[in-house]
Design a protein around this motif. Structure first.
Motif, mmCIF file in Angstrom:
data_model
loop_
_atom_site.group_PDB
_atom_site.id
_atom_site.type_symbol
_atom_site.label_atom_id
_atom_site.label_comp_id
_atom_site.label_asym_id
_atom_site.label_seq_id
_atom_site.Cartn_x
_atom_site.Cartn_y
_atom_site.Cartn_z
ATOM 1 N N THR A 1 -3.198 -2.112 0.946
ATOM 2 C CA THR A 1 -3.638 -1.249 -0.164
ATOM 3 C C THR A 1 -3.418 -2.103 -1.377
ATOM 4 O OG1 THR A 1 -0.818 -0.842 -0.546
ATOM 5 C CG2 THR A 1 -2.390 0.813 0.640
ATOM 6 N N GLU A 2 -4.041 -1.690 -2.545
ATOM 7 C CA GLU A 2 -4.138 -2.562 -3.691
ATOM 8 C C GLU A 2 -2.853 -2.457 -4.631
ATOM 9 O OE1 GLU A 2 -7.364 -1.373 -6.396
ATOM 10 O OE2 GLU A 2 -8.604 -1.257 -4.788
ATOM 11 N N ALA A 3 -2.277 -3.711 -5.153
ATOM 12 C CA ALA A 3 -1.084 -3.756 -5.725
ATOM 13 C C ALA A 3 -1.208 -2.988 -7.147
ATOM 14 C CB ALA A 3 -0.630 -4.966 -5.708
ATOM 15 N N ASP A 4 -0.103 -2.468 -7.492
ATOM 16 C CA ASP A 4 -0.294 -1.827 -9.182
ATOM 17 C C ASP A 4 0.929 -2.276 -9.547
ATOM 18 O OD1 ASP A 4 1.507 0.204 -8.180
ATOM 19 O OD2 ASP A 4 -0.178 1.422 -7.539
ATOM 20 N N VAL A 5 1.501 -1.609 -10.646
ATOM 21 C CA VAL A 5 2.459 -1.849 -11.620
ATOM 22 C C VAL A 5 3.893 -1.436 -10.679
ATOM 23 C CG1 VAL A 5 3.958 -1.354 -13.581
ATOM 24 C CG2 VAL A 5 1.409 -1.898 -13.790
ATOM 25 N N GLY A 42 -10.472 8.878 -3.226
ATOM 26 C CA GLY A 42 -10.345 7.140 -3.306
ATOM 27 C C GLY A 42 -11.143 6.678 -2.436
ATOM 28 N N MET A 43 -12.065 7.510 -1.482
ATOM 29 C CA MET A 43 -12.624 6.874 -0.370
ATOM 30 C C MET A 43 -13.891 6.407 -0.838
ATOM 31 S SD MET A 43 -11.578 8.673 3.011
ATOM 32 C CE MET A 43 -11.549 7.250 4.178
ATOM 33 N N ALA A 80 -13.623 -10.660 5.808
ATOM 34 C CA ALA A 80 -14.055 -11.962 5.979
ATOM 35 C C ALA A 80 -14.624 -12.444 4.630
ATOM 36 C CB ALA A 80 -15.358 -12.174 7.134
ATOM 37 N N ARG A 81 -14.799 -11.666 3.574
ATOM 38 C CA ARG A 81 -15.086 -12.274 2.335
ATOM 39 C C ARG A 81 -13.863 -11.826 1.263
ATOM 40 N NH1 ARG A 81 -19.035 -11.368 5.435
ATOM 41 N NH2 ARG A 81 -21.091 -12.348 5.186
ATOM 42 N N ASP A 82 -12.717 -11.993 1.550
ATOM 43 C CA ASP A 82 -11.649 -11.968 1.089
ATOM 44 C C ASP A 82 -11.144 -10.615 0.246
ATOM 45 O OD1 ASP A 82 -10.820 -14.521 1.797
ATOM 46 O OD2 ASP A 82 -12.292 -15.362 -0.098
ATOM 47 N N VAL A 83 -11.680 -9.614 0.864
ATOM 48 C CA VAL A 83 -11.090 -8.351 0.458
ATOM 49 C C VAL A 83 -10.345 -7.903 1.232
ATOM 50 C CG1 VAL A 83 -12.185 -5.773 0.125
ATOM 51 C CG2 VAL A 83 -13.884 -7.507 0.057
ATOM 52 N N ALA A 84 -9.205 -7.483 0.613
ATOM 53 C CA ALA A 84 -7.613 -7.206 0.931
ATOM 54 C C ALA A 84 -7.795 -6.052 1.893
ATOM 55 C CB ALA A 84 -6.710 -6.916 -0.087
ATOM 56 N N ASN A 133 4.014 -0.614 -7.397
ATOM 57 C CA ASN A 133 3.769 -0.794 -5.869
ATOM 58 C C ASN A 133 3.159 -1.985 -5.449
ATOM 59 O OD1 ASN A 133 4.554 2.239 -5.086
ATOM 60 N ND2 ASN A 133 2.765 2.665 -6.210
ATOM 61 N N ARG A 134 4.061 -2.540 -4.222
ATOM 62 C CA ARG A 134 3.373 -3.720 -3.652
ATOM 63 C C ARG A 134 2.367 -3.353 -2.618
ATOM 64 N NH1 ARG A 134 9.030 -7.145 -2.618
ATOM 65 N NH2 ARG A 134 9.592 -7.535 -4.980
ATOM 66 N N PRO A 135 1.715 -4.334 -2.276
ATOM 67 C CA PRO A 135 0.479 -4.099 -1.160
ATOM 68 C C PRO A 135 1.404 -3.696 0.045
ATOM 69 C CG PRO A 135 -0.027 -6.050 -2.455
ATOM 70 C CD PRO A 135 1.313 -5.556 -3.079
ATOM 71 N N ARG A 136 0.759 -2.922 0.693
ATOM 72 C CA ARG A 136 1.502 -2.557 2.158
ATOM 73 C C ARG A 136 0.200 -2.251 3.104
ATOM 74 N NH1 ARG A 136 0.534 2.682 2.955
ATOM 75 N NH2 ARG A 136 0.253 4.119 1.173
ATOM 76 N N ALA A 137 0.485 -2.277 4.488
ATOM 77 C CA ALA A 137 -0.615 -2.065 5.424
ATOM 78 C C ALA A 137 -1.095 -0.593 5.114
ATOM 79 C CB ALA A 137 -0.336 -2.367 6.621
ATOM 80 N N TYR A 138 -2.164 0.002 5.235
ATOM 81 C CA TYR A 138 -2.458 1.398 5.605
ATOM 82 C C TYR A 138 -1.826 2.011 6.896
ATOM 83 C CZ TYR A 138 -5.756 1.186 1.668
ATOM 84 O OH TYR A 138 -6.452 1.033 0.436
ATOM 85 N N ASP A 139 -1.324 2.872 6.764
ATOM 86 C CA ASP A 139 -0.666 3.747 7.919
ATOM 87 C C ASP A 139 -1.139 5.166 8.196
ATOM 88 O OD1 ASP A 139 0.733 5.612 6.095
ATOM 89 O OD2 ASP A 139 2.450 4.265 6.064
ATOM 90 N N PHE A 140 -0.550 5.773 9.195
ATOM 91 C CA PHE A 140 -0.863 7.097 9.970
ATOM 92 C C PHE A 140 -0.896 8.190 8.432
ATOM 93 C CE2 PHE A 140 0.580 11.319 10.888
ATOM 94 C CZ PHE A 140 -0.307 11.536 11.944
ATOM 95 N N TYR A 141 0.078 7.932 7.695
ATOM 96 C CA TYR A 141 0.249 9.053 6.585
ATOM 97 C C TYR A 141 -0.832 9.082 5.264
ATOM 98 C CZ TYR A 141 4.665 9.911 9.162
ATOM 99 O OH TYR A 141 5.263 10.119 9.944
ATOM 100 N N ASP A 142 -1.689 7.626 5.347
ATOM 101 C CA ASP A 142 -2.520 7.706 4.573
ATOM 102 C C ASP A 142 -3.555 8.594 4.961
ATOM 103 O OD1 ASP A 142 -1.578 5.720 2.243
ATOM 104 O OD2 ASP A 142 -1.409 4.345 4.128
#
Length: 812
Positions: A613-617, A513-514, A573-577, A619-628
């Protein structure tokens, strides 16, 4: 470069060759003709007419009724709506039956009750280049000179029967930026004589009123000629039409002559109003600090000390090779001019033009190099034309100031046998001798296979024997070079181990997914400040470019994080989450500076997880962390079979968070690290939270194996045991896993298929300074279903190892 076919025919007789055939010949010889454009866009039946009378139309306010002498025997009545029509004028007149560009036909028509027998034409209506004409010639009828013969065909009079070839020159062919150079080229291609007249040197006529001083080494030669008694007027029609055909705007006689001679000889000229040159003294020097000049386009420009200026003793009056000054401009009141013909440093002219945002025909020629022989010849030709067409006379002779030795034709050694080896041909020496004769080169034969070729100064591109071989190929014809197929042993192409590693890494990371990105290898020297590395750190040893295009791209990078951080900043800066990006690229680490050996170029892959992260059915968006990042790193290691041998240790990189980062080791060698960015580093990059990973691929190339380890699908069920042990908080979970694997191998048959941590707990029920680590063991045998006793024995060895090494206590 535009080439007028008719003008060319005055110097080389190619009237028996069509412009299209000439274009093909030039293209095959390396001068690519991009367009062949007839100037006549469909004009027929248009003649010179003289307006005899001009009366108002009886039924229309904006129309005039004119009687016109078009040389057809009787005067024609023509209704005209042009605002500038007057009696006595000579204008293009379309007779009944004439055609104009676009297929427009002209006939007899009635306009408001008055019959009109033709049409008086504007410049646009007969297909002239309106954008290059003076404004007064584009607002209404196109006015012809008073001496234009009535009834003459306008197509012939305005040279509309000409054809223009547009040639895309390569940078080395500066000789073809003139009719002279193109005439020599065409003459050589067709082996025809070139009739290019050289102006005669006039007899001495007393001292010149102008004095020239060179105060800069960037002007090796400056010639000047004063012309007096000039009458301001337009240039003759034939000159205006030639300038239009070549894409140059006619202005007045004095300016048009300098442009015409520049196109003819390739030598830029400039005319100064001599009355505005104070003291009659021209000084060529470098600009002074803070000096300013209003140029001919009306713009005030600040001059840098790197700029060459033409000046008088009090002020600058022109920017050398780029543009003249408004304070010495030729005007309607000018009666005396001084014509400049000089050589200026090409690099300096180019830099000045780029800095000021100016681009001119003269500047282009100075940048690419001029023929020193043309400096004086072009000046003599311009003086000749001004005296002939403008009624002027020379005042004194040519003033010429030269620094150093005048340029001379240069000599290049040449071997006919080596030329044939280079080209793969069997061209005779006589044919080669003929090629050089056609080019105007002088051949001196020291021996049958060693010639000395004297190259004229108009061909600065010929400096090597290979250049002469190219000339032979061009004139003999590339089609004469035989086609050959490559020969030798053929082998199947395969990727190197390094290429395979990069390709597989790219596939694994994108599959997880990268997104791959590509960034500049050049960066700013201060880009490492955010990484919190010391001034003596190896990363600070950055290789500088000798001539960078900008400060932002002035050094080779030693770290990939700043480049990926720029990608993150751009997207956020261009509204990419948020995003997950990686790059496979090199960093450049010199052993010392200044460079005295090749730097170490390390190939790395680096990844950055930023934003949310991107939201889906589910999961809510969350900040990327060490485990990602850890999941991707483990997946990448597993794809190459290195995960079981990998050891994770706490990282100490200053740009990573000290408690949320790890290094990866294989067999005692550190191969990379990953973790959350240090808060100070993240803040410097304007990122809230981000996770970074980097791995040295060059270290892993020797570990790459062509063999795949394949495990058959299990035929028997697995047995799982979940264990929770209390250990000290400083005991790494990875150490527990390693000890368990080692204990499992001690039993002879290794029944431990998988082991992983699924929970770490501190809090109520766990002593202070301790933590509870929950680990799942998966056991399986390939040939049987395990019994409880076998699994319990394995679990017992694992617990014993944990107790012995870490004082672990099994939780109840």
């Amino acid at each position: 470069m535009k080439l007028s076919y008719q003008w060319l025919c005055e110097y080389v007789d190619v009237r028996d060759i069509s412009p299209e055939a000439l274009a093909d010949k030039l293209t095959s010889a390396g001068l690519e003709v991009e367009a062949v454009t007839p100037r006549n866009q469909g004009v027929r039946g248009v003649v010179v007419g003289q307006v005899l009378t001009c009366e108002p139309h009886p039924n229309a306010d904006r129309l005039k009724v004119c009687t016109v002498d078009a040389g057809v025997g009787e005067a024609l009545t023509i209704v005209c709506g042009a605002p500038n029509v007057r009696a006595g004028q000579k204008v293009p007149t379309a007779l009944p039956g004439a055609t104009l560009p676009g297929g427009r036909s002209i006939g007899k028509v009635k306009l408001r009750g008055v019959e009109s027998n033709g049409m008086l034409c504007s410049a646009q209506e007969i297909g002239l280049e309106v954008k290059l004409l003076p404004k007064e010639q584009t607002e209404g009828l196109f006015l012809l000179p008073d001496d234009a013969p009535v009834g003459a065909d306008v197509v012939t009079l305005l040279h509309l029967d000409d054809v223009v070839l547009e040639i895309g020159l390569t940078p080395n062919r500066s000789d073809c930026l003139s009719m002279r150079g193109l005439a020599y080229e065409v003459g050589a291609l067709y082996d025809r004589p070139v009739r290019f007249p050289s102006p005669a040197e006039p007899a001495a006529s007393g001292a010149s009123p102008v004095r020239v001083t060179l105060e800069t080494e960037r002007c090796p030669r400056y010639d000047a000629q004063v012309i007096t008694g000039l009458t301001p007027k337009p240039s003759p029609l034939w000159m205006q039409m030639r300038l239009l055909a070549m894409g140059v705007r006619p202005i007045n006689l004095m300016v048009d002559v300098t442009n015409y001679v520049m196109l003819e000889w390739g030598q830029p000229l400039h005319a100064f109003d001599f009355g505005q040159v104070r003291g009659g003294h021209i000084v060529v020097r470098q600009a002074r600090p803070g000096e300013r000049l209003v140029t001919l386009d009306g713009q005030e420009r600040e001059l840098k000390e790197d700029t060459i200026v033409i000046a008088d003793p009090e002020r600058a009056i022109g920017i050398a090779g780029v543009m003249g000054g408004e304070n010495s401009e030729v005007s309607a009141a000018t009666r005396q001019v001084v014509i400049e013909s000089a050589a200026f440093d090409a690099a300096s002219v180019r830099r000045t033009g780029q800095r000021l945002g100016l681009r001119s025909e003269a500047q282009q020629r100075f940048e690419k190099g001029i023929d020193p022989v043309a400096i004086r010849a072009a000046l003599l030709r311009a003086a000749e034309l001004l005296c002939e067409l403008g009624g002027g006379r020379r005042e004194g002779g040519v003033v010429s100031v030269v620094r150093g030795q005048p340029s001379q034709p240069h000599t290049v050694a040449f071997s006919p046998a080596r030329c044939n080896r280079l080209l793969g041909t069997d061209i005779s020496a006589e044919t080669m001798r003929g090629v050089f004769r056609r080019l105007g080169f002088t051949v001196e034969e020291s021996s049958p296979d060693l010639w000395r070729i004297e190259v004229p100064t108009r061909r600065p591109d010929i400096t090597l024997e290979a250049d002469l071989a190219e000339e032979v190929a061009r004139l003999v014809g590339y089609e004469a070079i035989p086609s050959t197929l490559p020969f030798g042993a053929t082998t199947a192409g395969v990727r190197t181990p390094s290429q395979r590693l990069r390709k597989r890494t790219r596939e694994v990371l994108t599959g997880m997914g990268m997104t791959e990105v590509f960034t500049y290898a050049l960066t700013h020297p201060g880009s490492l400040d955010a990484l919190r590395v010391g001034p003596d750190a190896p990363y600070r040893q950055m290789i500088s470019l000798r001539m960078p295009m900008s400060e932002e791209r002035s050094v080779l990078r030693t770290h990939l994080l700043p480049s990926l951080a720029q990608v993150a900043q751009y997207n956020l800066a261009r509204d990419v989450a948020g995003g997950r990006v990686f790059e496979i690229a090199r960093v450049y680490l010199p052993a010392r500076l200044p460079l005295d050996e090749q730097p170490s170029e390390r190939t790395q892959w680096a990844g950055l997880w930023f934003g949310v992260t991107e939201a889906d059915v589910w999961n809510r968006p969350r900040a990327y962390d060490f485990y990602d990042a850890k999941g991707v790193v483990e997946g990448w290691l597993g794809a190459f079979g290195w995960l079981d041998q990998a050891e994770f240790r706490p990282a100490s990189a200053p740009w990573l968070h000290p408690g949320r980062s790890a290094e990866v080791w294989l067999d005692g060698e550190r191969i990379g690290s990953f973790g959350e960015l240090h808060p100070e580093t993240a803040a410097a990059f304007e990122l809230d939270v981000a996770v970074y990973a980097e791995f040295d691929l060059d270290l892993l190339v020797p570990r790459l194996s062509d063999r795949w380890l394949v495990t058959p699908l299990p035929r028997h069920p697995a047995s799982r045991r979940d264990l929770a042990v209390v250990v000290g908080r400083d005991v790494p979970a990875d150490a527990l896993l390693a000890a368990a694997r080692e204990a499992a191998r001690e039993g002879g048959e290794n029944l431990l298929e998988d082991i992983r941590v699924f929970d770490v707990y501190t809090g109520s029920g766990v002593p202070e300074g301790m933590k509870s680590v929950a680990i799942r063991l998966t056991c399986r045998a390939q040939d049987r279903t395990l019994t409880d006793d076998e699994v319990d024995a394995l679990v017992g060895r694992v617990l014993a190892a944990w107790t012995a090494r870490f004082a672990a206590v099994l939780r109840g």
